[in-house]
Design an enzyme around this catalytic site. Structure first.
Site, PDB file in Angstrom:
ATOM      1  N   PHE A 159     -32.619  26.822   9.254  1.00  0.00           N
ATOM      2  CA  PHE A 159     -34.030  27.148   9.499  1.00  0.00           C
ATOM      3  C   PHE A 159     -34.918  26.887   8.297  1.00  0.00           C
ATOM      4  O   PHE A 159     -36.120  26.727   8.434  1.00  0.00           O
ATOM      5  CB  PHE A 159     -34.169  28.630   9.919  1.00  0.00           C
ATOM      6  N   LYS A 207     -29.697  18.442  15.936  1.00  0.00           N
ATOM      7  CA  LYS A 207     -29.742  19.802  16.481  1.00  0.00           C
ATOM      8  C   LYS A 207     -30.456  20.659  15.433  1.00  0.00           C
ATOM      9  O   LYS A 207     -29.870  21.094  14.462  1.00  0.00           O
ATOM     10  CB  LYS A 207     -28.303  20.310  16.715  1.00  0.00           C
ATOM     11  N   GLU A 222     -32.854  26.848  15.863  1.00  0.00           N
ATOM     12  CA  GLU A 222     -33.604  27.389  16.991  1.00  0.00           C
ATOM     13  C   GLU A 222     -34.766  28.280  16.539  1.00  0.00           C
ATOM     14  O   GLU A 222     -35.614  28.666  17.330  1.00  0.00           O
ATOM     15  CB  GLU A 222     -32.678  28.143  17.953  1.00  0.00           C
ATOM     16  N   ARG A 223     -34.816  28.606  15.222  1.00  0.00           N
ATOM     17  CA  ARG A 223     -35.917  29.452  14.743  1.00  0.00           C
ATOM     18  C   ARG A 223     -37.215  28.672  14.552  1.00  0.00           C
ATOM     19  O   ARG A 223     -38.302  29.196  14.720  1.00  0.00           O
ATOM     20  CB  ARG A 223     -35.557  30.090  13.408  1.00  0.00           C
ATOM     21  N   SER A 250     -25.300  28.110   6.451  1.00  0.00           N
ATOM     22  CA  SER A 250     -24.606  29.143   5.676  1.00  0.00           C
ATOM     23  C   SER A 250     -23.126  28.780   5.515  1.00  0.00           C
ATOM     24  O   SER A 250     -22.579  27.998   6.303  1.00  0.00           O
ATOM     25  CB  SER A 250     -24.748  30.485   6.380  1.00  0.00           C
ATOM     26  N   CYS A 274     -31.960  27.094  -0.612  1.00  0.00           N
ATOM     27  CA  CYS A 274     -30.583  27.049  -1.106  1.00  0.00           C
ATOM     28  C   CYS A 274     -30.542  26.750  -2.587  1.00  0.00           C
ATOM     29  O   CYS A 274     -29.515  26.941  -3.230  1.00  0.00           O
ATOM     30  CB  CYS A 274     -29.780  26.006  -0.346  1.00  0.00           C
ATOM     31  N   GLU A 326     -24.962  35.965  -1.345  1.00  0.00           N
ATOM     32  CA  GLU A 326     -26.220  35.268  -1.074  1.00  0.00           C
ATOM     33  C   GLU A 326     -27.137  36.203  -0.286  1.00  0.00           C
ATOM     34  O   GLU A 326     -26.800  36.624   0.824  1.00  0.00           O
ATOM     35  CB  GLU A 326     -25.975  33.991  -0.263  1.00  0.00           C
TER      36      GLU A 326
HETATM   37  P1  NAD Z   1     -26.938  29.162   9.757  1.00  0.00           P
HETATM   38  O1  NAD Z   1     -25.593  28.821   9.232  1.00  0.00           O
HETATM   39  O2  NAD Z   1     -27.117  30.471  10.439  1.00  0.00           O
HETATM   40  O3  NAD Z   1     -27.413  28.052  10.819  1.00  0.00           O
HETATM   41  C1  NAD Z   1     -27.338  26.668  10.536  1.00  0.00           C
HETATM   42  C2  NAD Z   1     -27.162  25.919  11.855  1.00  0.00           C
HETATM   43  O4  NAD Z   1     -25.938  26.331  12.467  1.00  0.00           O
HETATM   44  C3  NAD Z   1     -28.269  26.183  12.865  1.00  0.00           C
HETATM   45  O5  NAD Z   1     -28.619  24.974  13.480  1.00  0.00           O
HETATM   46  C4  NAD Z   1     -27.628  27.158  13.839  1.00  0.00           C
HETATM   47  O6  NAD Z   1     -28.119  27.003  15.157  1.00  0.00           O
HETATM   48  C5  NAD Z   1     -26.162  26.803  13.789  1.00  0.00           C
HETATM   49  N1  NAD Z   1     -25.283  27.950  13.993  1.00  0.00           N
HETATM   50  C6  NAD Z   1     -25.531  29.245  13.673  1.00  0.00           C
HETATM   51  N2  NAD Z   1     -24.487  30.015  14.019  1.00  0.00           N
HETATM   52  C7  NAD Z   1     -23.551  29.208  14.544  1.00  0.00           C
HETATM   53  C8  NAD Z   1     -22.239  29.423  15.068  1.00  0.00           C
HETATM   54  N3  NAD Z   1     -21.693  30.627  15.108  1.00  0.00           N
HETATM   55  N4  NAD Z   1     -21.552  28.363  15.531  1.00  0.00           N
HETATM   56  C9  NAD Z   1     -22.091  27.124  15.492  1.00  0.00           C
HETATM   57  N5  NAD Z   1     -23.325  26.872  15.016  1.00  0.00           N
HETATM   58  C10 NAD Z   1     -24.054  27.895  14.533  1.00  0.00           C
HETATM   59  O7  NAD Z   1     -27.955  28.999   8.533  1.00  0.00           O
HETATM   60  P2  NAD Z   1     -29.506  29.373   8.499  1.00  0.00           P
HETATM   61  O8  NAD Z   1     -29.653  30.849   8.450  1.00  0.00           O
HETATM   62  O9  NAD Z   1     -30.255  28.619   9.510  1.00  0.00           O
HETATM   63  O10 NAD Z   1     -29.917  28.750   7.078  1.00  0.00           O
HETATM   64  C11 NAD Z   1     -29.772  29.426   5.872  1.00  0.00           C
HETATM   65  C12 NAD Z   1     -28.491  29.071   5.172  1.00  0.00           C
HETATM   66  O11 NAD Z   1     -28.439  27.663   4.939  1.00  0.00           O
HETATM   67  C13 NAD Z   1     -28.347  29.703   3.803  1.00  0.00           C
HETATM   68  O12 NAD Z   1     -27.030  30.143   3.635  1.00  0.00           O
HETATM   69  C14 NAD Z   1     -28.661  28.567   2.841  1.00  0.00           C
HETATM   70  O13 NAD Z   1     -28.082  28.685   1.557  1.00  0.00           O
HETATM   71  C15 NAD Z   1     -28.083  27.420   3.583  1.00  0.00           C
HETATM   72  N6  NAD Z   1     -28.651  26.157   3.131  1.00  0.00           N
HETATM   73  C16 NAD Z   1     -27.879  25.378   2.338  1.00  0.00           C
HETATM   74  C17 NAD Z   1     -28.383  24.197   1.861  1.00  0.00           C
HETATM   75  C18 NAD Z   1     -27.551  23.313   0.980  1.00  0.00           C
HETATM   76  O14 NAD Z   1     -27.993  22.227   0.689  1.00  0.00           O
HETATM   77  N7  NAD Z   1     -26.362  23.714   0.554  1.00  0.00           N
HETATM   78  C19 NAD Z   1     -29.684  23.800   2.184  1.00  0.00           C
HETATM   79  C20 NAD Z   1     -30.446  24.618   3.017  1.00  0.00           C
HETATM   80  C21 NAD Z   1     -29.917  25.804   3.480  1.00  0.00           C
END
Ligand code: NAD
Length: 501
Positions: free
Chosen positions: A152, A176, A179-180, A229, A284, A386
């Protein structure tokens, strides 16, 4: 409630009806109001997007490099012209302030610009006469249908770490989004179409775990880029590779700033506040821990606190705002809960963001102001985990070695920074620290598009970072051709292993 965000498949929106997969609410984080719904894809809808991408692949991979590049240049111009529109969509759904949203569009544009150089990036090698009148050359070819799954916090930039290079290399793409904040993806799809990208080359499926799981299992999807994450990154990597796919999965972070006693403390304080509270800490590459080497702690905390108190918190579309709300109420509550955890662990709250004033009133927005925790015990939950919000932890350390040890013993390895005027200390740090992206007197060391972005340890699963030449490598596979055009001296039958003797 007005808008309904649907899929973009084969060059058209799929229609504003929530399918059998149902829908999810889209909030305005500054008001807490539901502003619309996003359709959540079913397995069949994902299959339709992948099928469209698979149909488009043969034509796109055989489109000349010149024509592909022309499409990329047109897309670049359109995106540049519409950067404010993309930023407004991001700000309305994510909550970040407009200038910050513009910043992420600008960083995404840089990857598009990098991808415009694809003819040069795809050049192979050629060796004449590897054996007598035998030549050898290497080529890199696209994989086919590839998917990108985004978090998101950067609804435009993170997808643009992926699709410009994937498409430039000749692949077709299924995105994909989170969804937020899904709306930016549809505007981007429209801009691709206006740039005359053939239908089916870029598709968007909105959705949640159902969509992700189908992309990970679909036999036609050859590679998956994921950013999110750590637990989900690990899951995506393990599931995708078990299905035979190439996967790069970038995870979470806990980034430390190590401050040596000779550093310029005003620069350090400015940097810590910018990198800790920009985008409300939902980056991140945010700095979430300051390691203050004795004796700078007290003076540094004073300088940070004086700056934090002046920050203007408010809606992302108000030009006065420097920091917006958090993305959801649940996330705000989780971030706020770390203040109690910190106090139980022995930290001291020096700025409490829970009751921070909000310009224009708090309403029901998901507000959480900047928070500074001092004397955070090394190894405590607040130090290690985190939090992904506007919480800056100060950990007091006695030496460079102690600070380095704390960074290297953490589970993440995304970004870090050292602040010092000692070049030798900085050089030693860059050599010894186990982190993928390092800043020296630079707080958010996000690599430029022509380098590659990615962390170490639990911040990245897979071995390829995103964009730059590693991105080109990820979205292509190599072939080596050995060729001989017969002439009368070809040598006849030889049952020995080919050598160039
Ligand atoms: P998230 O892991 O909750 O979601 C990321 C994606 O995975 C979304 O598209 C979501 O729909 C999908 N998803 C969520 N739960 C799932 C599941 N159980 N099974 C399959 N798919 C699922 O992350 P977020 O809250 O959207 O974003 C924040 C996180 O992203 C933080 O941990 C941040 O550090 C990380 N991030 C990392 C980087 C990097 O470059 N390392 C960059 C940006 C964000």
């Amino acid at each position: 409630m007005t808008k309904l965000v649907d899929h973009w498949i084969d060059g058209t929106r799929t229609g504003a009806v929530a399918g059998p997969g149902g829908g999810a609410d889209i909030f305005n984080p500054a008001t807490g109001e539901v502003e619309g719904q996003v359709v959540l894809a079913t397995v069949e809808e994902v299959d339709a997007a992948v099928a469209a991408a698979a149909r488009a692949f043969p034509g796109w991979r055989d489109t000349s490099l010149t024509r592909r590049t022309q499409v990329l240049f047109r897309f670049r111009e359109l995106l540049d012209r519409h950067r404010d529109d993309v930023a407004a969509l991001i700000s309305a759904e994510h909550g970040k302030v407009h200038s910050d949203a513009l910043g992420e569009v600008a960083r995404g544009l840089e990857v598009v610009e990098f991808a415009c150089g694809i003819p040069h990036l795809l050049k192979g090698g050629f060796s004449e006469n590897v054996s007598t009148r035998v030549d050898s050359y290497s080529i890199r070819q696209p994989l086919g249908v590839v998917a990108g799954i985004a978090p998101f916090n950067f609804p435009a930039m993170v997808p643009m770490w992926m699709f410009p290079i994937a498409i430039a290399c000749g692949n077709t793409f299924v995105l994909k989004p989170s969804e937020r904040d899904p709306s930016a993806s549809l505007l981007i799809a429209e801009l691709w179409q206006r740039a005359r990208l053939p239908d089916g080359v870029f598709n968007v499926v909105q959705g949640d775990k159902v969509a992700v799981d189908r992309l990970l299992a679909h036999p036609e999807v050859k590679a998956v880029s994921f950013v999110g994450s750590t637990p989900i990154a690990r899951y995506v990597y393990e599931t995708g590779t078990a299905h035979g796919k190439r996967v790069q999965a970038l995870g979470g972070a806990k980034n430390h700033m190590l401050v040596l006693p000779d550093a310029d403390l005003d620069l350090v304080a400015d940097s810590a506040v910018s990198a800790g509270f920009g985008s409300a800490g939902e980056r991140c590459m945010a700095i979430s821990v300051v390691l203050a080497v004795d004796p700078v702690g007290d003076e540094l905390v004073e300088k940070i606190v004086s700056r934090v108190r002046d920050l203007v918190i408010g809606p992302g579309d108000d030009p006065r705002s420097e920091m917006g709300p958090l993305v959801t109420a649940a996330h705000r509550d989780k971030v706020a809960s770390y203040l109690d955890i910190g106090v139980q662990e022995g930290a001291k709250i020096v700025v409490d963001g829970r009751e921070a004033p909000v310009t224009g009133g708090r309403g029901n927005g998901f507000w959480m102001g900047p928070t500074v925790l001092d004397h955070v015990p090394p190894g405590s939950r607040v130090h290690r985990e985190e939090i992904f919000g506007p919480v800056l932890s100060i950990v007091r350390v006695r030496s460079y070695e102690e600070g380095l040890g704390l960074i290297n013993s953490g589970e993440y390895g995304n970004g870090t920074a050292i602040f010092t005027n000692d070049g030798g200390a900085a050089r030693r740090f860059q050599n010894e620290v186990e982190v993928g992206m390092i800043g020296i007197n630079v707080p958010i060391p996000v690599p430029m598009a022509f380098y590659s972005f990615g962390g170490w340890k639990d911040s990245l699963f897979g071995d390829t970072h995103v964009h730059g030449t590693e991105g080109v490598h990820f979205y292509t596979r190599g072939k080596v051709v050995t060729s001989r055009w017969l002439d009368p001296s070809h040598g006849g039958i030889n049952l020995g292993f080919p050598t160039n003797a």
